[in-house]
Design a protein around this motif. Sequence first.
Motif, PDB file in Angstrom:
ATOM      1  N   ALA A  47      66.535 152.784  -6.535  1.00 50.52           N
ATOM      2  CA  ALA A  47      65.760 153.263  -5.382  1.00 50.52           C
ATOM      3  C   ALA A  47      64.509 154.006  -5.847  1.00 50.52           C
ATOM      4  O   ALA A  47      63.422 153.819  -5.298  1.00 50.52           O
ATOM      5  CB  ALA A  47      66.626 154.164  -4.500  1.00 50.52           C
ATOM      6  N   GLU A  48      64.641 154.837  -6.878  1.00 49.77           N
ATOM      7  CA  GLU A  48      63.466 155.567  -7.390  1.00 49.77           C
ATOM      8  C   GLU A  48      62.420 154.597  -7.925  1.00 49.77           C
ATOM      9  O   GLU A  48      61.227 154.775  -7.695  1.00 49.77           O
ATOM     10  CB  GLU A  48      63.888 156.526  -8.504  1.00 49.77           C
ATOM     11  CG  GLU A  48      64.609 157.745  -7.986  1.00 49.77           C
ATOM     12  CD  GLU A  48      65.066 158.682  -9.097  1.00 49.77           C
ATOM     13  OE1 GLU A  48      65.587 159.756  -8.754  1.00 49.77           O
ATOM     14  OE2 GLU A  48      64.921 158.341 -10.292  1.00 49.77           O
ATOM     15  N   GLY A  49      62.856 153.573  -8.635  1.00 46.22           N
ATOM     16  CA  GLY A  49      61.919 152.596  -9.187  1.00 46.22           C
ATOM     17  C   GLY A  49      61.240 151.788  -8.099  1.00 46.22           C
ATOM     18  O   GLY A  49      60.037 151.520  -8.150  1.00 46.22           O
ATOM     19  N   PHE A  50      62.009 151.429  -7.083  1.00 52.84           N
ATOM     20  CA  PHE A  50      61.444 150.635  -5.997  1.00 52.84           C
ATOM     21  C   PHE A  50      60.346 151.405  -5.274  1.00 52.84           C
ATOM     22  O   PHE A  50      59.296 150.863  -4.933  1.00 52.84           O
ATOM     23  CB  PHE A  50      62.545 150.213  -5.022  1.00 52.84           C
ATOM     24  CG  PHE A  50      62.036 149.347  -3.924  1.00 52.84           C
ATOM     25  CD1 PHE A  50      61.702 148.022  -4.185  1.00 52.84           C
ATOM     26  CD2 PHE A  50      61.844 149.840  -2.652  1.00 52.84           C
ATOM     27  CE1 PHE A  50      61.190 147.209  -3.184  1.00 52.84           C
ATOM     28  CE2 PHE A  50      61.339 149.031  -1.644  1.00 52.84           C
ATOM     29  CZ  PHE A  50      61.012 147.715  -1.917  1.00 52.84           C
ATOM     30  N   TYR A  51      60.602 152.704  -5.015  1.00 54.75           N
ATOM     31  CA  TYR A  51      59.657 153.533  -4.260  1.00 54.75           C
ATOM     32  C   TYR A  51      58.782 154.394  -5.168  1.00 54.75           C
ATOM     33  O   TYR A  51      58.286 155.441  -4.737  1.00 54.75           O
ATOM     34  CB  TYR A  51      60.424 154.420  -3.268  1.00 54.75           C
ATOM     35  CG  TYR A  51      60.827 153.701  -1.995  1.00 54.75           C
ATOM     36  CD1 TYR A  51      59.861 153.231  -1.101  1.00 54.75           C
ATOM     37  CD2 TYR A  51      62.164 153.509  -1.671  1.00 54.75           C
ATOM     38  CE1 TYR A  51      60.223 152.593   0.073  1.00 54.75           C
ATOM     39  CE2 TYR A  51      62.532 152.861  -0.492  1.00 54.75           C
ATOM     40  CZ  TYR A  51      61.549 152.407   0.378  1.00 54.75           C
ATOM     41  OH  TYR A  51      61.894 151.772   1.547  1.00 54.75           O
ATOM     42  N   ALA A  52      58.550 153.942  -6.409  1.00 52.22           N
ATOM     43  CA  ALA A  52      57.787 154.733  -7.387  1.00 52.22           C
ATOM     44  C   ALA A  52      56.414 155.159  -6.868  1.00 52.22           C
ATOM     45  O   ALA A  52      55.935 156.249  -7.198  1.00 52.22           O
ATOM     46  CB  ALA A  52      57.626 153.939  -8.682  1.00 52.22           C
ATOM     47  N   GLU A  53      55.797 154.316  -5.999  1.00 52.59           N
ATOM     48  CA  GLU A  53      54.460 154.671  -5.478  1.00 52.59           C
ATOM     49  C   GLU A  53      54.503 155.950  -4.640  1.00 52.59           C
ATOM     50  O   GLU A  53      53.465 156.594  -4.424  1.00 52.59           O
ATOM     51  CB  GLU A  53      53.877 153.528  -4.639  1.00 52.59           C
ATOM     52  CG  GLU A  53      54.685 153.240  -3.387  1.00 52.59           C
ATOM     53  CD  GLU A  53      54.063 152.193  -2.449  1.00 52.59           C
ATOM     54  OE1 GLU A  53      52.848 152.222  -2.250  1.00 52.59           O
ATOM     55  OE2 GLU A  53      54.826 151.360  -1.926  1.00 52.59           O
ATOM     56  N   HIS A  54      55.685 156.319  -4.143  1.00 49.12           N
ATOM     57  CA  HIS A  54      55.809 157.518  -3.296  1.00 49.12           C
ATOM     58  C   HIS A  54      56.341 158.727  -4.059  1.00 49.12           C
ATOM     59  O   HIS A  54      56.673 159.752  -3.452  1.00 49.12           O
ATOM     60  CB  HIS A  54      56.747 157.237  -2.112  1.00 49.12           C
ATOM     61  CG  HIS A  54      56.214 156.224  -1.155  1.00 49.12           C
ATOM     62  ND1 HIS A  54      54.945 156.264  -0.647  1.00 49.12           N
ATOM     63  CD2 HIS A  54      56.800 155.130  -0.598  1.00 49.12           C
ATOM     64  CE1 HIS A  54      54.750 155.241   0.179  1.00 49.12           C
ATOM     65  NE2 HIS A  54      55.865 154.528   0.211  1.00 49.12           N
ATOM     66  N   LYS A  55      56.415 158.631  -5.395  1.00 46.18           N
ATOM     67  CA  LYS A  55      57.054 159.658  -6.229  1.00 46.18           C
ATOM     68  C   LYS A  55      56.572 161.076  -5.953  1.00 46.18           C
ATOM     69  O   LYS A  55      57.358 162.025  -5.957  1.00 46.18           O
ATOM     70  CB  LYS A  55      56.788 159.305  -7.695  1.00 46.18           C
ATOM     71  CG  LYS A  55      57.824 159.806  -8.676  1.00 46.18           C
ATOM     72  CD  LYS A  55      57.554 159.164 -10.033  1.00 46.18           C
ATOM     73  CE  LYS A  55      58.425 159.628 -11.163  1.00 46.18           C
ATOM     74  NZ  LYS A  55      59.387 160.631 -10.941  1.00 46.18           N
TER      75      LYS A  55
END
Length: 142
Positions: A47-55
Amino acid sequence: MAIERTLSIIKPDAVAKNVIGEIYSRFEKAGLKIVAAKMLHLSQEQAEGFYAEHKERPFFNDLVAFMTSGPVMVQVLEGEGAILKNRELMGATNPKEAAPGTIRADFASSIDANAVHGSDSAASAEREVAYFFNDDEICPRG
Ligand code: RTP
Ligand code: MG
């Protein structure tokens, strides 16, 4: 318009509401074909990798916690203008602002539990499809 592929996720809230079929029906009625699909319970890392743009966004931790809270249904949709068409079917991020008849207006309960994800550009579609599917897991249907 060109035939495109886009990555769609039915999020944990909509899977829990048992509306996978109703959402698939909207894709099909709009002329989008499901050319790959799998049910997954995302790990924290996925999930973190998928949404990396929102980190760096304030909602990142809540988003990852929500997306790992239960199984999701992940699919590749194919069709004319599939990326924009899917975004139109989904409706606005916040279901309170989503147009009547959209998936989020009908099935989402909050900006966090907002039923579906869809790639928002050609570049994100390419990255997101490859994030979940190998080429040999996608079945073009012509
Ligand atoms: P998605 O990526 O899930 O398709 O949704 P989206 O493009 O409409 O929205 P995006 O800006 O990419 O945000 C990703 C997800 O993060 C949650 N979010 N929460 N609390 C907030 O202000 C906020 N903003 C966004 C939503 O669940 C959104 O779908
Ligand atoms: Mg997005």
